[in-house]
Scaffold this motif. Sequence first.
Motif, PDB file in Angstrom:
ATOM      1  N   VAL A  15      -6.460  62.701 -40.543  1.00 36.50           N
ATOM      2  CA  VAL A  15      -5.954  61.332 -40.512  1.00 36.50           C
ATOM      3  C   VAL A  15      -7.022  60.415 -39.912  1.00 36.50           C
ATOM      4  O   VAL A  15      -7.656  60.758 -38.926  1.00 36.50           O
ATOM      5  CB  VAL A  15      -4.649  61.250 -39.685  1.00 36.50           C
ATOM      6  N   GLY A  16      -7.221  59.262 -40.546  1.00 35.50           N
ATOM      7  CA  GLY A  16      -8.190  58.309 -40.037  1.00 35.50           C
ATOM      8  C   GLY A  16      -9.594  58.509 -40.566  1.00 35.50           C
ATOM      9  O   GLY A  16     -10.470  57.695 -40.324  1.00 35.50           O
ATOM     10  N   SER A  21      -7.186  54.196 -50.314  1.00 37.96           N
ATOM     11  CA  SER A  21      -7.836  54.076 -51.620  1.00 37.96           C
ATOM     12  C   SER A  21      -8.890  55.160 -51.805  1.00 37.96           C
ATOM     13  O   SER A  21      -9.081  55.653 -52.913  1.00 37.96           O
ATOM     14  CB  SER A  21      -8.422  52.680 -51.835  1.00 37.96           C
ATOM     15  N   GLU A  22      -9.558  55.574 -50.732  1.00 36.53           N
ATOM     16  CA  GLU A  22     -10.523  56.681 -50.848  1.00 36.53           C
ATOM     17  C   GLU A  22      -9.799  57.987 -51.168  1.00 36.53           C
ATOM     18  O   GLU A  22     -10.266  58.776 -51.994  1.00 36.53           O
ATOM     19  CB  GLU A  22     -11.319  56.840 -49.547  1.00 36.53           C
ATOM     20  N   MET A  23      -8.652  58.203 -50.526  1.00 35.71           N
ATOM     21  CA  MET A  23      -7.877  59.420 -50.818  1.00 35.71           C
ATOM     22  C   MET A  23      -7.384  59.387 -52.261  1.00 35.71           C
ATOM     23  O   MET A  23      -7.451  60.385 -52.966  1.00 35.71           O
ATOM     24  CB  MET A  23      -6.689  59.550 -49.864  1.00 35.71           C
ATOM     25  N   GLU A  24      -6.885  58.215 -52.683  1.00 36.65           N
ATOM     26  CA  GLU A  24      -6.387  58.064 -54.047  1.00 36.65           C
ATOM     27  C   GLU A  24      -7.514  58.331 -55.042  1.00 36.65           C
ATOM     28  O   GLU A  24      -7.330  59.055 -56.027  1.00 36.65           O
ATOM     29  CB  GLU A  24      -5.841  56.645 -54.223  1.00 36.65           C
ATOM     30  N   ARG A  25      -8.692  57.777 -54.758  1.00 37.92           N
ATOM     31  CA  ARG A  25      -9.859  57.966 -55.628  1.00 37.92           C
ATOM     32  C   ARG A  25     -10.190  59.453 -55.756  1.00 37.92           C
ATOM     33  O   ARG A  25     -10.436  59.961 -56.844  1.00 37.92           O
ATOM     34  CB  ARG A  25     -11.041  57.198 -55.030  1.00 37.92           C
ATOM     35  N   ARG A  26     -10.153  60.172 -54.635  1.00 37.44           N
ATOM     36  CA  ARG A  26     -10.471  61.597 -54.631  1.00 37.44           C
ATOM     37  C   ARG A  26      -9.452  62.386 -55.460  1.00 37.44           C
ATOM     38  O   ARG A  26      -9.830  63.252 -56.245  1.00 37.44           O
ATOM     39  CB  ARG A  26     -10.504  62.097 -53.188  1.00 37.44           C
ATOM     40  N   VAL A  27      -8.162  62.064 -55.297  1.00 40.68           N
ATOM     41  CA  VAL A  27      -7.106  62.765 -56.038  1.00 40.68           C
ATOM     42  C   VAL A  27      -7.225  62.485 -57.536  1.00 40.68           C
ATOM     43  O   VAL A  27      -7.134  63.402 -58.357  1.00 40.68           O
ATOM     44  CB  VAL A  27      -5.705  62.356 -55.513  1.00 40.68           C
TER      45      VAL A  27
END
Length: 66
Positions: A15-16, A21-27
């Motif tokens: 977390v943090g 948006s970075e997590m979404e991009r990775r997924v």
Amino acid sequence: AMEHGEEPKDTLPPVGSMTMSEMERRVVLRTLEQHDWRMTAAARELGLERSHLYKKLKALGISKPE
């Protein structure tokens, strides 16, 4: 069973450490790669309409590799 202290593979980042948006991009990228960039299959797995996936790629700055 996992050994104590062992992390399962493919876990979420701490977390943090990255924005939503970075997590979404990775997924999204991982899903596209798993489906060999077949938009219909990737969109289905992500629970999106194909047209929504295209908009998301544009918003996240993702383009299909040549």
